[in-house]
Design a protein around this motif. Structure first.
Motif, PDB file in Angstrom:
ATOM      1  N   LYS A  17      80.531  61.909  67.532  1.00  0.00           N
ATOM      2  CA  LYS A  17      80.905  60.548  67.755  1.00  0.00           C
ATOM      3  C   LYS A  17      80.021  59.317  67.881  1.00  0.00           C
ATOM      4  N   SER A  18      78.850  59.657  68.699  1.00  0.00           N
ATOM      5  CA  SER A  18      77.979  58.725  68.754  1.00  0.00           C
ATOM      6  C   SER A  18      77.159  58.518  67.558  1.00  0.00           C
ATOM      7  N   THR A  19      76.985  59.391  66.904  1.00  0.00           N
ATOM      8  CA  THR A  19      76.278  59.412  65.679  1.00  0.00           C
ATOM      9  C   THR A  19      77.028  58.491  64.539  1.00  0.00           C
ATOM     10  N   GLN A  20      78.336  59.009  64.573  1.00  0.00           N
ATOM     11  CA  GLN A  20      79.260  58.015  63.632  1.00  0.00           C
ATOM     12  C   GLN A  20      79.479  56.636  64.194  1.00  0.00           C
ATOM     13  N   ILE A  21      79.342  56.473  65.295  1.00  0.00           N
ATOM     14  CA  ILE A  21      79.551  54.958  65.873  1.00  0.00           C
ATOM     15  C   ILE A  21      78.292  54.214  65.432  1.00  0.00           C
ATOM     16  N   ARG A  22      77.349  54.816  65.591  1.00  0.00           N
ATOM     17  CA  ARG A  22      75.815  54.174  65.250  1.00  0.00           C
ATOM     18  C   ARG A  22      75.915  53.893  63.719  1.00  0.00           C
ATOM     19  N   SER A 196      80.772  58.166  55.102  1.00  0.00           N
ATOM     20  CA  SER A 196      81.358  57.673  53.989  1.00  0.00           C
ATOM     21  C   SER A 196      82.911  57.761  54.266  1.00  0.00           C
ATOM     22  N   ALA A 197      83.497  58.939  54.535  1.00  0.00           N
ATOM     23  CA  ALA A 197      84.856  59.092  54.751  1.00  0.00           C
ATOM     24  C   ALA A 197      85.528  58.370  55.764  1.00  0.00           C
ATOM     25  N   ILE A 198      84.699  58.196  56.870  1.00  0.00           N
ATOM     26  CA  ILE A 198      85.285  57.239  57.964  1.00  0.00           C
ATOM     27  C   ILE A 198      85.239  55.897  57.495  1.00  0.00           C
ATOM     28  N   ILE A 199      84.306  55.346  56.661  1.00  0.00           N
ATOM     29  CA  ILE A 199      84.449  53.758  56.063  1.00  0.00           C
ATOM     30  C   ILE A 199      85.636  53.736  55.179  1.00  0.00           C
TER      31      ILE A 199
END
Ligand SMILES: Nc1ncnc2c1ncn2[C@@H]1O[C@H](COP(=O)(O)OP(=O)(O)OP(=O)(O)O)[C@@H](O)[C@H]1O
Ligand SMILES: [Mg+2]
Length: 209
Positions: A17-22, A196-199
């Motif tokens: 989570k923190s990695t992806q939020i960063r 990339s999937a999240i964006i």
């Protein structure tokens, strides 16, 4: 009136989570998109004090309902003090954990009941429910390997693997309660593949550019 977009990240301990939020923060910065980033429980001085109380390993006698109420109290303070003013102002808000953590941990894994916790938290959130929630879907047997073990200063992380497996099942229940708001994304690929999937998901829903 709510003008800003509200995005939350959920998932078991160590899923990224923190990695992806960063990584999302970096993307928004380089594309000149304004957003604020907060974590739960916390994000203001009162909620940070509640966080210490909840996570302190010395508080092993805390009842499940007390724990659920404390998380919800911290959330209420965070909404009124930080989230609502930002959203009303048109600012995008990105939060590390929110209502679904309480549904999964306290509602399901602690056995208080997902419906009860859902109702209590809908009362706390009012109109300030997330527009979209990214559920990083990875079971704890895999996510704890990533973290390299448990954080001994965190009472929740010190729970048994069975408890964390229940949390995962609780998240699956939450996805059934909110099938359009919660989007499951696998973080099994590389960090940048997941980013990339999240964006792409956030762009497709018109939440970011
Ligand atoms: N896609 C990935 N592949 C491999 N390792 C990853 C990936 N994403 C994150 N990690 C690593 O997994 C570990 C946990 O990541 P992170 O701290 O972002 O998880 P978290 O969900 O925020 O955890 P917590 O619930 O403790 O806050 C870190 O060491 C991170 O570098
Ligand atoms: Mg984290």
């Amino acid at each position: 009136m709510i003008k800003g977009k509200f995005i939350t990240f959920e998932g078991c301990e160590g899923v990224g989570k923190s990695t992806q939020i960063r990584m999302l923060k970096e993307y928004l910065k380089t594309t000149n998109q304004e957003a604020i980033f907060i974590r739960e429980p916390g994000g203001n001085s009162i909620s940070e004090k509640i966080r210490e109380l909840i996570l302190d390993p010395a508080n092993s006698s805390m009842t499940s309902m007390c724990e659920a109420m404390l998380y919800s109290s911290a959330r209420s303070q965070l909404i009124e003090q930080v989230i609502a003013p930002a959203l009303d102002n048109g600012t995008t808000v990105i939060c590390d954990r929110f209502i679904d953590s309480t549904i999964a941990y306290q509602g399901y894994a602690r056995g208080l009941g997902v419906q009860k916790i859902k109702l209590m938290n809908e009362l706390v959130c009012g109109d300030y429910m997330p527009d979209l929630t990214i559920f990083l879907d990875l079971p704890p047997s895999d996510s704890f390997k990533r973290k390299g073990g448990h954080d001994k200063s965190d009472r929740m992380e010190l729970e048994s693997i069975e408890f964390h497996n229940d949390v995962y099942s609780g998240y699956i229940e939450a996805t059934k309660l909110y099938p359009t708001r919660i989007v499951r994304i696998s973080p099994r690929g590389s960090k940048s593949d997941t980013a990339s999937a999240i964006i792409k998901t956030l762009q497709a829903r018109g939440l970011i550019q």
